[in-house]
Design a protein around this motif. Structure first.
Motif, short mmCIF file in Angstrom:
data_model
loop_
_atom_site.label_atom_id
_atom_site.label_comp_id
_atom_site.label_asym_id
_atom_site.label_seq_id
_atom_site.Cartn_x
_atom_site.Cartn_y
_atom_site.Cartn_z
N ILE A 213 -20.64 88.92 40.98
CA ILE A 213 -21.02 90.10 40.58
C ILE A 213 -22.60 90.34 40.62
O ILE A 213 -23.46 89.34 40.33
CB ILE A 213 -20.60 90.71 39.18
CG1 ILE A 213 -19.16 90.77 39.17
CG2 ILE A 213 -21.29 92.09 38.95
CD1 ILE A 213 -18.61 91.13 37.88
N PHE B 59 -23.71 96.44 38.38
CA PHE B 59 -22.86 97.56 38.15
C PHE B 59 -23.36 98.42 37.35
O PHE B 59 -24.72 98.25 36.92
CB PHE B 59 -21.77 96.60 37.23
CG PHE B 59 -22.31 96.04 35.79
CD1 PHE B 59 -22.66 96.74 34.85
CD2 PHE B 59 -22.90 94.76 36.03
CE1 PHE B 59 -23.11 96.04 33.57
CE2 PHE B 59 -23.37 94.39 35.03
CZ PHE B 59 -23.60 94.88 33.83
N LYS C 52 -19.44 96.35 31.43
CA LYS C 52 -20.13 95.32 31.33
C LYS C 52 -19.59 94.09 32.09
O LYS C 52 -18.51 94.20 32.52
CB LYS C 52 -20.04 94.64 29.76
CG LYS C 52 -18.66 94.66 29.46
CD LYS C 52 -18.84 94.32 27.79
CE LYS C 52 -17.24 94.13 27.31
NZ LYS C 52 -17.34 93.95 25.72
N LYS C 53 -20.42 92.87 32.47
CA LYS C 53 -20.03 91.83 33.03
C LYS C 53 -19.51 90.87 32.10
O LYS C 53 -20.24 90.43 31.10
CB LYS C 53 -21.21 91.21 34.12
CG LYS C 53 -20.69 90.18 34.79
CD LYS C 53 -21.71 89.73 35.79
CE LYS C 53 -22.92 89.00 35.27
NZ LYS C 53 -23.71 88.21 36.18
N TYR D 45 -15.49 91.90 35.96
CA TYR D 45 -16.26 93.19 35.22
C TYR D 45 -15.21 93.80 34.48
O TYR D 45 -14.11 93.70 34.54
CB TYR D 45 -16.61 93.87 36.32
CG TYR D 45 -17.09 95.57 35.97
CD1 TYR D 45 -18.33 95.47 35.52
CD2 TYR D 45 -16.11 96.54 36.42
CE1 TYR D 45 -18.69 97.15 35.14
CE2 TYR D 45 -16.42 97.76 35.95
CZ TYR D 45 -17.85 97.79 35.33
OH TYR D 45 -18.21 99.38 35.24
N VAL E 138 -19.04 98.72 40.55
CA VAL E 138 -19.15 97.43 40.56
C VAL E 138 -19.53 96.65 41.98
O VAL E 138 -18.74 96.90 42.86
CB VAL E 138 -18.09 96.44 39.72
CG1 VAL E 138 -16.82 96.83 40.12
CG2 VAL E 138 -18.55 95.15 39.52
#
Length: 240
Positions: A204, A207, A211-212, A218, A238
Motif C-alpha cells: 500500500i 489511503f 487504516k493500514k 487495508y 486505497v
C-alpha cells in the motif's frame, strides 16, 4: 446477527448487509486483487431467524417458490445477477443448514461487475482506477444503489433508509426504530458495523480514511447507522 468468517470476500457482504437494513450485523469483507487474471471471492454467512421474520413482515416481495424464505429468494436473484454479468465466472452459491449460505465466484473487472448488478455504466459508488480503489456513497449517488438492491425500493423498507430520514439525528432515528420494530431494534443497530478489508497485490502506498493493518492489507470500518442516515458521505480510497 450476520456472522462472517474472515475469508476472501468481494462486495457481496456489503450488498447483503444493505438487504438487512433493520437487522443487527457485524460484517467483515475482504477484497483480494491480483495483477492479472480473475480475482476471487469466497464467502459464508448466517442470518438469525428473527431478522428473516423482520424482512418478511416488512417486505412486499413474495418468493416464487412458497417453500423458500424471502432470503432464499434474494440469494437466488443475486446468484442469477452474478451469472448474468460478463465479468464473472465460476459462480457457486448454495444454502447450508438453517439460514446459512456459502459461495464462491471470480470476477475480472470490479467496475463492470457493479454496473452489471444494476448501478449503471456511470456508477460512482465503487471505482478501481489504475492502482487505486475508491468507494463513495452519499445522497448524491444513493439512487445508483437502489437498482442493485431491489429491497431498497420497497416502500416498506424506504422508511428505514436515508431518503426518508434526511436531517433526522441518531437519537430520533433510534426512537423511531424502537416504535416500528420494538425494543430489540435500537441496540441491534447500535451494535452493527461494517468492516471492509482490501488485500492489495502490491504494498500500500497511500489511503484516505481507514487504516493500514499490514503492508498489503487495508481496513475501513463504519457503523450501520451511518448508512441508515447517510448524513455524511461514506468514503475511502486505497492505493498500491
Amino acid at each position: 446477527m450476520i456472522k462472517h468468517k474472515q475469508t476472501q470476500i468481494l462486495l457481496l457482504s456489503l450488498i447483503l448487509l444493505l438487504l438487512f437494513l433493520a437487522s443487527s450485523c457485524v460484517v467483515t469483507e475482504q477484497l483480494s486483487f491480483h495483477d492479472s487474471g480473475y480475482n476471487n471471492s469466497d464467502f459464508d454467512f448466517t442470518v438469525e431467524d428473527f431478522f428473516i421474520a423482520v424482512l418478511e413482515d416488512f417486505s412486499e416481495f413474495v418468493p416464487d417458490n412458497q417453500d423458500s424464505s424471502l432470503m432464499d429468494s434474494a440469494i437466488t436473484d443475486f446468484d442469477r445477477a452474478l451469472r448474468y454479468s460478463s465479468t464473472t465466472n465460476n459462480v457457486n452459491i448454495q444454502k447450508l443448514t438453517g439460514n446459512a449460505y456459502e459461495g464462491q465466484f471470480n470476477f475480472m473487472n470490479l467496475d463492470k461487475l457493479f454496473s452489471d448488478l444494476g448501478a449503471g455504466n456511470d456508477q460512482s459508488l465503487l471505482i478501481q482506477s489504475n492502482n487505486t480503489l475508491t468507494f463513495n456513497l452519499s445522497m448524491d449517488n444513493y439512487d445508483q444503489l437502489v437498482p442493485v438492491i431491489p429491497f431498497l425500493a420497497d416502500e416498506n423498507f424506504e422508511a428505514f433508509g436515508p431518503v426518508y430520514n434526511q436531517g433526522l439525528n441518531e437519537s430520533d432515528y433510534l426512537e423511531m426504530i424502537s416504535f416500528m420494530l420494538g425494543e430489540e431494534g435500537p441496540p441491534a443497530i447500535e451494535k452493527s458495523t461494517i468492516t471492509l478489508r482490501i488485500a492489495t497485490p502490491k504494498p500500500i502506498t497511500g489511503f484516505i480514511n481507514g487504516k493500514k493493518v499490514g503492508a498489503s492489507l487495508y481496513e475501513f470500518s463504519f457503523p450501520l447507522i451511518d448508512f441508515l442516515l447517510l448524513s455524511e458521505p461514506i468514503t475511502f480510497s486505497v492505493s498500491w
